[in-house]
Design a protein around this motif. Structure first.
Motif, PDB file in Angstrom:
ATOM      1  N   GLY A   1       0.820  -1.204   0.000  1.00  0.00           N
ATOM      2  CA  GLY A   1       0.000   0.000   0.000  1.00  0.00           C
ATOM      3  C   GLY A   1       0.853   1.252   0.000  1.00  0.00           C
ATOM      4  N   TRP A   2       0.241   2.336  -0.430  1.00  0.00           N
ATOM      5  CA  TRP A   2       0.849   3.658  -0.338  1.00  0.00           C
ATOM      6  C   TRP A   2      -0.079   4.531   0.512  1.00  0.00           C
ATOM      7  CZ3 TRP A   2       5.613   5.198  -1.979  1.00  0.00           C
ATOM      8  CH2 TRP A   2       6.276   4.384  -2.895  1.00  0.00           C
ATOM      9  N   PHE A   3       0.526   5.287   1.408  1.00  0.00           N
ATOM     10  CA  PHE A   3      -0.173   6.251   2.252  1.00  0.00           C
ATOM     11  C   PHE A   3       0.549   7.585   2.123  1.00  0.00           C
ATOM     12  CE2 PHE A   3      -3.070   3.669   4.919  1.00  0.00           C
ATOM     13  CZ  PHE A   3      -2.673   2.415   4.512  1.00  0.00           C
ATOM     14  N   ARG A   4      -0.091   8.640   2.596  1.00  0.00           N
ATOM     15  CA  ARG A   4       0.562   9.951   2.603  1.00  0.00           C
ATOM     16  C   ARG A   4       0.129  10.755   3.813  1.00  0.00           C
ATOM     17  NH1 ARG A   4      -2.482  12.788  -2.612  1.00  0.00           N
ATOM     18  NH2 ARG A   4      -4.527  13.085  -1.620  1.00  0.00           N
ATOM     19  N   GLN A   5       0.987  11.678   4.202  1.00  0.00           N
ATOM     20  CA  GLN A   5       0.688  12.555   5.334  1.00  0.00           C
ATOM     21  C   GLN A   5       1.109  13.969   4.993  1.00  0.00           C
ATOM     22  OE1 GLN A   5       2.415  11.422   9.113  1.00  0.00           O
ATOM     23  NE2 GLN A   5       0.820  12.519  10.215  1.00  0.00           N
ATOM     24  N   ALA A   6       0.121  14.837   4.935  1.00  0.00           N
ATOM     25  CA  ALA A   6       0.370  16.253   4.692  1.00  0.00           C
ATOM     26  C   ALA A   6       0.624  16.959   6.017  1.00  0.00           C
ATOM     27  CB  ALA A   6      -0.838  16.873   3.993  1.00  0.00           C
TER      28      ALA A   6
ATOM     29  N   THR B   1       0.575  17.406  -2.084  1.00  0.00           N
ATOM     30  CA  THR B   1       1.814  17.623  -1.343  1.00  0.00           C
ATOM     31  C   THR B   1       1.756  16.905  -0.008  1.00  0.00           C
ATOM     32  OG1 THR B   1       2.270  19.743  -2.402  1.00  0.00           O
ATOM     33  CG2 THR B   1       3.274  19.346  -0.239  1.00  0.00           C
ATOM     34  N   ALA B   2       2.747  16.041   0.236  1.00  0.00           N
ATOM     35  CA  ALA B   2       2.747  15.223   1.452  1.00  0.00           C
ATOM     36  C   ALA B   2       4.014  14.384   1.469  1.00  0.00           C
ATOM     37  CB  ALA B   2       1.528  14.302   1.494  1.00  0.00           C
TER      38      ALA B   2
ATOM     39  N   THR C   1       8.960   9.559   1.598  1.00  0.00           N
ATOM     40  CA  THR C   1       9.617  10.440   0.640  1.00  0.00           C
ATOM     41  C   THR C   1       8.718  11.644   0.388  1.00  0.00           C
ATOM     42  OG1 THR C   1      10.706  10.538  -1.540  1.00  0.00           O
ATOM     43  CG2 THR C   1       8.693   9.226  -1.399  1.00  0.00           C
ATOM     44  N   GLN C   2       9.307  12.821   0.352  1.00  0.00           N
ATOM     45  CA  GLN C   2       8.533  14.061   0.239  1.00  0.00           C
ATOM     46  C   GLN C   2       8.151  14.327  -1.210  1.00  0.00           C
ATOM     47  OE1 GLN C   2       7.556  16.448   2.713  1.00  0.00           O
ATOM     48  NE2 GLN C   2       6.379  17.289   0.999  1.00  0.00           N
ATOM     49  N   VAL C   3       6.887  14.648  -1.418  1.00  0.00           N
ATOM     50  CA  VAL C   3       6.385  15.083  -2.717  1.00  0.00           C
ATOM     51  C   VAL C   3       5.791  16.466  -2.538  1.00  0.00           C
ATOM     52  CG1 VAL C   3       4.643  14.706  -4.498  1.00  0.00           C
ATOM     53  CG2 VAL C   3       5.946  12.771  -3.590  1.00  0.00           C
ATOM     54  N   THR C   4       6.240  17.409  -3.345  1.00  0.00           N
ATOM     55  CA  THR C   4       5.723  18.771  -3.286  1.00  0.00           C
ATOM     56  C   THR C   4       5.260  19.176  -4.671  1.00  0.00           C
ATOM     57  OG1 THR C   4       7.250  19.332  -1.499  1.00  0.00           O
ATOM     58  CG2 THR C   4       6.206  21.150  -2.684  1.00  0.00           C
TER      59      THR C   4
END
Length: 123
Positions: free
Chosen positions: A35-40, A91-92, A117-120
């Motif tokens: 799975g992929w998750f993200r946190q802003a 962005t997260a 890993t940061q995505v902006t």
């Protein structure tokens, strides 16, 4: 134990694309649902996408459906997240995770996590 390492994050203008990779070691990736998750900033971590062990079935959050694609290559012990048409709200910090129950959008169902890993995406 499984170690997960994400890569591919960066800075992109809105509308652009990025491809995240997650490399696994310690156990065959084929053993796990991925799975992929993200946190802003200032927000809770949220589900993005998940893929079955064989790669034949995927599930996405409504917010990324049609723009993001999750895939995996068990021979390379890797999973990927192709992100197109990125928006500032994407962005997260993005995390990959390994678990045992397909279809779960809950963090609690995933046992192993990468460092993120940061995505902006800038407007």
């Amino acid at each position: 134990q499984v170690q997960l390492v994400e890569s591919g994050g960066g800075f992109v203008q809105a509308g652009g694309s990025l491809r995240l990779s997650c490399a696994a070691s310690g156990r065959p990736l084929s053993w796990f649902v991925m799975g992929w998750f993200r946190q802003a900033p200032g927000k809770e971590r949220e589900f993005v996408a998940t893929i079955s062990r064989g790669g034949g079935t995927t599930t996405y959050a409504d917010s990324v459906k049609g723009r993001f694609t999750i895939s995996r290559d068990n021979a390379k012990n890797s999973t990927y997240l192709q992100m197109n048409s990125l928006k500032p709200e994407d962005t997260a910090v993005y995390y990959c995770a390994a678990g045992s129950i397909f279809g779960s959008k809950s963090e609690a169902q995933y046992t192993y996590w990468g460092q993120g890993t940061q995505v902006t995406a800038s407007s």
